[in-house]
Write a protein that holds these residues in place. Structure first.
Motif, PDB file in Angstrom:
ATOM      1  N   VAL A 129      -3.771  10.130  -2.162  1.00 33.75           N
ATOM      2  CA  VAL A 129      -3.482   9.693  -0.792  1.00 33.75           C
ATOM      3  C   VAL A 129      -4.767   9.661   0.038  1.00 33.75           C
ATOM      4  O   VAL A 129      -5.005   8.713   0.806  1.00 33.75           O
ATOM      5  N   GLU A 130      -5.611  10.666  -0.095  1.00 37.54           N
ATOM      6  CA  GLU A 130      -6.884  10.688   0.632  1.00 37.54           C
ATOM      7  C   GLU A 130      -7.729   9.463   0.301  1.00 37.54           C
ATOM      8  O   GLU A 130      -8.334   8.847   1.193  1.00 37.54           O
ATOM      9  N   GLU A 131      -7.774   9.120  -0.992  1.00 43.53           N
ATOM     10  CA  GLU A 131      -8.567   7.957  -1.405  1.00 43.53           C
ATOM     11  C   GLU A 131      -7.953   6.659  -0.874  1.00 43.53           C
ATOM     12  O   GLU A 131      -8.673   5.738  -0.489  1.00 43.53           O
ATOM     13  N   VAL A 132      -6.631   6.583  -0.838  1.00 45.33           N
ATOM     14  CA  VAL A 132      -5.956   5.402  -0.283  1.00 45.33           C
ATOM     15  C   VAL A 132      -6.303   5.253   1.201  1.00 45.33           C
ATOM     16  O   VAL A 132      -6.581   4.146   1.690  1.00 45.33           O
TER      17      VAL A 132
ATOM     18  N   ALA B   4      -7.826   1.797   2.473  1.00 41.42           N
ATOM     19  CA  ALA B   4      -6.952   0.904   3.253  1.00 41.42           C
ATOM     20  C   ALA B   4      -6.022   1.739   4.128  1.00 41.42           C
ATOM     21  O   ALA B   4      -4.827   1.888   3.833  1.00 41.42           O
ATOM     22  N   PRO B   5      -6.537   2.297   5.219  1.00 40.59           N
ATOM     23  CA  PRO B   5      -5.735   3.221   6.034  1.00 40.59           C
ATOM     24  C   PRO B   5      -4.508   2.593   6.695  1.00 40.59           C
ATOM     25  O   PRO B   5      -3.589   3.303   7.089  1.00 40.59           O
TER      26      PRO B   5
ATOM     27  N   ALA C 170      -5.842   5.091  -6.701  1.00 39.91           N
ATOM     28  CA  ALA C 170      -5.976   4.652  -5.308  1.00 39.91           C
ATOM     29  C   ALA C 170      -6.496   3.221  -5.236  1.00 39.91           C
ATOM     30  O   ALA C 170      -6.005   2.408  -4.448  1.00 39.91           O
ATOM     31  N   ASN C 171      -7.463   2.891  -6.065  1.00 39.26           N
ATOM     32  CA  ASN C 171      -7.984   1.528  -6.104  1.00 39.26           C
ATOM     33  C   ASN C 171      -6.916   0.538  -6.568  1.00 39.26           C
ATOM     34  O   ASN C 171      -6.812  -0.574  -6.052  1.00 39.26           O
ATOM     35  N   VAL C 172      -6.125   0.951  -7.566  1.00 35.82           N
ATOM     36  CA  VAL C 172      -5.046   0.099  -8.061  1.00 35.82           C
ATOM     37  C   VAL C 172      -4.030  -0.167  -6.956  1.00 35.82           C
ATOM     38  O   VAL C 172      -3.614  -1.314  -6.715  1.00 35.82           O
ATOM     39  N   LEU C 173      -3.619   0.893  -6.235  1.00 28.42           N
ATOM     40  CA  LEU C 173      -2.614   0.749  -5.184  1.00 28.42           C
ATOM     41  C   LEU C 173      -3.104  -0.142  -4.044  1.00 28.42           C
ATOM     42  O   LEU C 173      -2.307  -0.845  -3.414  1.00 28.42           O
ATOM     43  N   CYS C 174      -4.408  -0.103  -3.801  1.00 24.78           N
ATOM     44  CA  CYS C 174      -4.979  -0.898  -2.707  1.00 24.78           C
ATOM     45  C   CYS C 174      -5.462  -2.272  -3.172  1.00 24.78           C
ATOM     46  O   CYS C 174      -6.160  -2.976  -2.428  1.00 24.78           O
ATOM     47  N   ASN C 175      -5.107  -2.631  -4.414  1.00 25.71           N
ATOM     48  CA  ASN C 175      -5.507  -3.923  -4.991  1.00 25.71           C
ATOM     49  C   ASN C 175      -7.022  -4.117  -4.996  1.00 25.71           C
ATOM     50  O   ASN C 175      -7.517  -5.224  -4.782  1.00 25.71           O
TER      51      ASN C 175
END
Length: 709
Positions: free
Chosen positions: A18-21, A25-26, A299-304
Motif C-alpha cells: 500500500v505504501e508503494e502504491v 499513484a496516490p 505495487a507497480n503491477v497494480l498501478c499499471n
C-alpha cells in the motif's frame, strides 16, 4: 472514478504494498484494509525486543492510527474476513460489513506451526507470533518460572532471551545437533551457544519431543529417547504455516501457500497475494526482504507501471540474536560446497566463513561483526569469485573499512531497499545528521534492525565526507573442455548437437556430426547412445527400448534402500506404498549414471537419505525430499523441499529425477548436475506447478519398457 482496492492483512507485507502504491499513484484507489489484530501496522520482528524489555509497543508501530485516515484508507482493525465472493467481487467480514473490490490483495501472512505432538493443545502451551502471544507470555511470567522453548532457530532463541528477561528459566529444545542449523555451521552455532549459555539459557540438542505431559495443564516434556523435562510454560517456535483458508474456500489455487506468478497474480483474475501467504515458484518466504521485494513489484503491477517480474530471492538473515550480531546468506554447507575461507578472532569473538562452488561464492556466515554483510550478500547473489573477496584482518575499525569499500548502488538495508547512495544523500543533500533522522527519512534499519550498526557508521562517515565507493570486476569465462579426442564439442554442446539431429542410430549421428572416429570411442559412444535413447523415448511412436537404440549400453536403474521402521507405524505414513510407487514410476528408465534412492523415518535413520542421490524422510511437517547425496565421495544431500503428504513428496522426487534425466550430461552424477544447475534454480523449476505437472506427465506417457536380448 477511483478503483476499489481491498487488502486483507494489516501486516508488514500488505502495508508495504500500500505504501508503494501511494508513492506511485496516490489518487488511483479507494483503499480498504482488514486486519485481524486490533492494532495498527507494527514490526512483528521486534516483538522479541519488546518481550526482552528493550522497546515498548509504540516503538515498534510502523504506521500509527493517524496514518490511515491521512491517506484516505479505511481500516477495519480487529476484524476477520469470513469469505470472498469472487463472482460478485465482494469481501464479507465477521462484523457484517460487505466491501466490494476491483482489485483484491491477500496479505494474510502466516501462523505459528504447531507440530503434531501429543498434548500440544494443553493449557500452558503457546506460540510466539503476535502481540497477544507476547502479552500472554508476560502474564504467565507472573505465575510460573519453568519455561521451555521447542525450536532452536532464530525465533526460539529470541523467545528464550525474553523469558530470561521476565525472570523465567529458558530451556531450549532443538531436534538438530546445533543451533540455527539452517543458517549457521557448527562453529558459528557453537560460539552462539556458548554466549547464550553464559547468559543463562540451557540447551537440549538432538532431542525429539514426543509428548507434552500433564493432565489439563502442561507440566513437562517427554522425548523420544525416554528422558523428560519439567516445564510449566511451553513455547512452540518451530516454524510458520501460511494462512490460506480464505484462499482455499474461494477457489484460489493453493499448495503450501497461495500460488502466484512472477507478477504476484493468483489463479482468479483481479486477486493477488503477497508476503508469507504467497507461494512463488514453489517457495513461500518468511523473511522481510523477499516480502518487501514482492510488495514493490506488486505495487507497480497494480498501478499499471512497467516493472521487471519477481523472480525469487536469495534467502539471508542479518539479525541480532540475543545481543549477538549474526549474518547468514545462501548455501553454507552440503554436497559440493567448499569452504573458500574461514576466519576466527578469539579476542573479539568474531567468525567469518565464505563458501563456494567451482570458485564462485554461494554462501557466507558472519558472527559477532556483520560489517561485511552487504559485500558478502552481493557476492552470493551474483556468484562472484570467492578468491577476489578481501579477507579483513581484524583492523581497528573493520566496519568503516567495509562501508568505504561499498559501491554507491549497493544495498545497505535490504528490507527496505535502501542503498548506500540514498543514505549519503540523506546526510549530505537533505541535511539529516543523526542515525534516527536518516531512519525516519529513508526507513533504513526500521524493519529487522540488522543493518543498524552499518547505518550508524555510514551516517558518521557521510558527515565527514569519507564514505568512498568501491568497484567490482567482471568474472572470467570458464574454459571449454571437449568430451574426448573424437570431437571438439564439450558435454553441453554434444548433448545439444545430438538432440538437434534426426539420426536413428549412433552411427548415423557420428556421420552427421563429422566424428574423427567412425564409431566413436568408449567415452563418447555411451553418451550418444544415451542421448538418442532419451530423444526416442520422448516420441509417442517409439515403443521398445531396444538394442538398436541403446546398443551395448544398458539402462542405469534406481537402487532402493528404505527404513522398515515406518512400516510398523510411527505417526507418519507407511513407506511401503511410497517405495512401490517410486519403483513403478522409475522402472526401466535410463539415467546418466546409476541412481540410489532412500525412503526413511528421518534423516538419521538407517536408510541414510543424506548420502543418496534422492531421499525422502518423514518429518513433523510431513516429508522432506533431498537430492544430490553421495557415499563416494561423501557428500550431504541438499533439501529440495518439504511436502505435507507422501503423494506430494513422491511427485516432487519423481519430477526431480525426470528433470535430471532431461538436463544432465551423460555420466554426470546427480550431485554434479545439481551443482552445475544451481540448487535454487532447480527448486524454483520443480515448484513451478506447470513445470512439475509437465515432468510427471512425460513419465506417465512413456511406454512400458520391452526387454530385448
Amino acid at each position: 472514478m477511483r478503483e476499489r482496492l481491498v487488502v486483507i492483512g494489516n501486516g508488514m507485507a500488505g502495508i508495504k504494498c500500500v505504501e508503494e502504491v501511494l508513492k506511485l499513484a496516490p489518487e488511483r484507489f479507494d483503499i480498504t484494509i482488514f486486519g485481524a489484530e486490533p492494532h495498527p501496522n507494527y514490526n512483528r520482528i521486534m516483538l522479541s525486543k519488546m518481550l526482552q524489555g528493550d522497546v515498548a509497543f509504540d516503538d515498534i508501530v510502523l504506521n500509527d492510527w493517524a496514518w490511515y485516515p491521512e491517506h484516505g484508507i479505511k481500516l477495519h482493525a480487529g476484524v476477520r474476513v469470513d469469505r470472498i465472493d469472487t463472482a460478485s467481487r465482494v469481501v464479507v467480514a465477521a462484523d457484517g460489513s460487505k466491501v466490494p473490490y476491483d482489485v483484491l490483495v491477500l496479505a494474510t501472512g502466516s501462523s505459528a506451526f504447531i507440530p503434531p505432538i501429543s498434548g500440544a493443545d494443553k493449557e500452558g502451551v503457546m506460540a510466539f507470533r503476535t502481540m497477544e502471544d507476547c502479552e500472554a507470555l508476560i502474564q504467565s511470567a507472573g505465575s510460573y518460572r519453568k519455561a521451555a522453548v521447542i525450536g532452536g532457530g532464530l525465533l526460539g532463541l529470541e523467545a528464550a532471551r525474553g523469558l530470561l528477561h521476565l525472570g523465567m528459566e529458558a530451556q531450549v529444545i532443538h531436534n538438530a545437533p546445533y543451533l540455527m542449523n539452517r543458517q549457521l555451521d557448527p562453529t558459528a552455532a557453537g560460539l552462539l551457544q556458548t554466549e547464550l549459555e553464559r547468559r543463562g539459557m540451557v540447551f537440549h540438542l538432538s532431542k525429539n519431543t514426543v509428548k507434552i505431559t500433564g493432565r489439563k495443564r502442561a507440566n513437562g516434556l517427554r522425548f523420544a529417547d525416554g528422558s523428560t523435562l519439567d516445564a510449566d510454560v511451553i513455547i512452540m517456535a518451530v516454524g510458520i504455516q501460511p494462512n490460506i483458508e480464505l484462499a482455499k474456500e474461494c477457489g484460489l489455487r493453493t499448495n503450501r501457500a497461495i500460488v502466484v506468478d512472477d507478477y504476484l497474480a493468483a489463479s482468479i483474475p483481479g486477486i493477488y497475494a503477497v508476503g508469507e501467504c504467497a507461494e512463488h515458484r514453489g517457495i513461500a518466504y518468511g523473511l522481510v526482504a523477499p516480502l518487501f521485494e514482492q510488495a514493490r513489484v506488486l505495487a507497480n503491477v497494480l498501478c499499471n507501471r512497467e516493472t521487471a517480474p519477481y523472480t525469487g530471492s536469495i534467502p539471508y538473515s542479518q539479525l541480532k540474536v540475543a545481543g549477538v550480531d549474526v549474518f547468514s546468506a545462501g548455501e553454507i554447507g552440503g554436497r559440493g560446497i567448499i569452504t573458500a575461507f574461514q576466519q576466527y578472532d578469539g579476542i573479539r569473538k568474531t567468525y567469518k566463513k565464505v563458501t563456494m562452488v567451482n570458485g564462485r561464492t554461494v554462501g557466507a556466515i558472519l558472527y559477532g561483526d556483520t560489517s561485511e554483510a552487504p559485500t558478502l550478500l552481493k557476492a552470493v547473489q551474483f556468484g562472484e569469485e570467492a578468491a577476489k573477496l578481501a579477507v579483513s584482518e581484524g583492523g581497528e575499525n573493520p566496519m568503516e573499512t567495509a562501508v568505504m569499500a561499498m559501491a554507491e548502488q549497493e544495498t545497505v538495508c535490504a528490507c527496505n531497499a535502501v542503498t548506500k547512495l540514498t543514505i549519503l544523500q540523506a546526510v549530505t543533500r537533505d541535511g539529516h545528521k543523526t542515525e534516527e533522522e536518516v531512519r525516519k527519512h529513508t526507513k533504513a534499519s526500521s524493519s529487522c534492525g540488522g543493518c543498524r550498526p552499518m547505518v550508524q557508521v555510514l551516517v558518521k562517515l557521510a558527515a565527514s565526507g569519507k564514505a568512498v565507493a568501491g568497484t567490482t570486476e567482471e568474472p572470467a569465462a570458464a574454459e571449454k573442455v571437449p568430451v574426448c579426442g573424437c570431437t571438439s564439442l564439450d558435454p553441453a554442446e554434444l548433448k545439444q548437437a545430438v538432440n538437434s539431429l534426426s539420426a536413428s542410430t549412433p552411427g548415423e549421428a557420428f556421420a552427421l556430426l563429422g566424428w574423427r572416429q567412425k564409431e566413436g570411442c568408449e567415452v563418447c559412444r555411451p553418451a550418444v547412445h544415451y542421448y538418442l535413447g532419451m530423444q526416442k523415448s520422448s516420441e509417442k511412436a517409439f515403443k521398445p527400448r531396444s538394442s538398436a537404440i541403446y546398443g551395448s549400453t544398458k539402462p542405469s536403474m534406481v537402487t532402493f534402500i528404505h527404513d522398515g521402521a515406518l512400516e510398523q507405524g510411527s505417526g507418519a505414513e507407511s513407506c511401503t506404498g511410497l517405495v512401490a510407487e517410486l519403483k513403478l514410476r522409475w522402472n526401466g528408465l535410463s539415467f546418466p549414471v546409476p541412481i540410489t534412492a532412500a525412503v526413511a523415518a528421518g534423516t538419521a535413520s538407517p536408510a541414510a537419505v543424506l548420502i543418496r542421490d534422492i531421499g525422502l524422510a518423514a518429518c513433523p511437517a510431513g516429508w522432506e525430499v533431498y537430492a544430490g547425496g553421495s557415499g563416494r565421495p561423501v557428500r550431504e544431500a541438499q533439501l529440495i523441499g518439504v511436502s505435507e503428504t507422501a503423494e506430494e513428496a513422491a511427485n516432487l522426487a519423481i519430477a526431480c529425477l525426470q528433470l535430471y534425466r532431461k538436463e544432465a550430461w551423460y555420466d554426470e552424477t546427480l550431485w554434479k548436475w545439481l551443482e552445475r544447475a544451481g540448487l535454487l534454480s532447480v527448486r524454483e523449476t520443480l515448484y513451478d506447478p506447470a513445470v512439475q505437472q509437465s515432468l510427471l506427465a512425460e513419465l506417465r506417457e512413456l511406454p512400458q519398457p520391452v526387454e530385448t536380448a
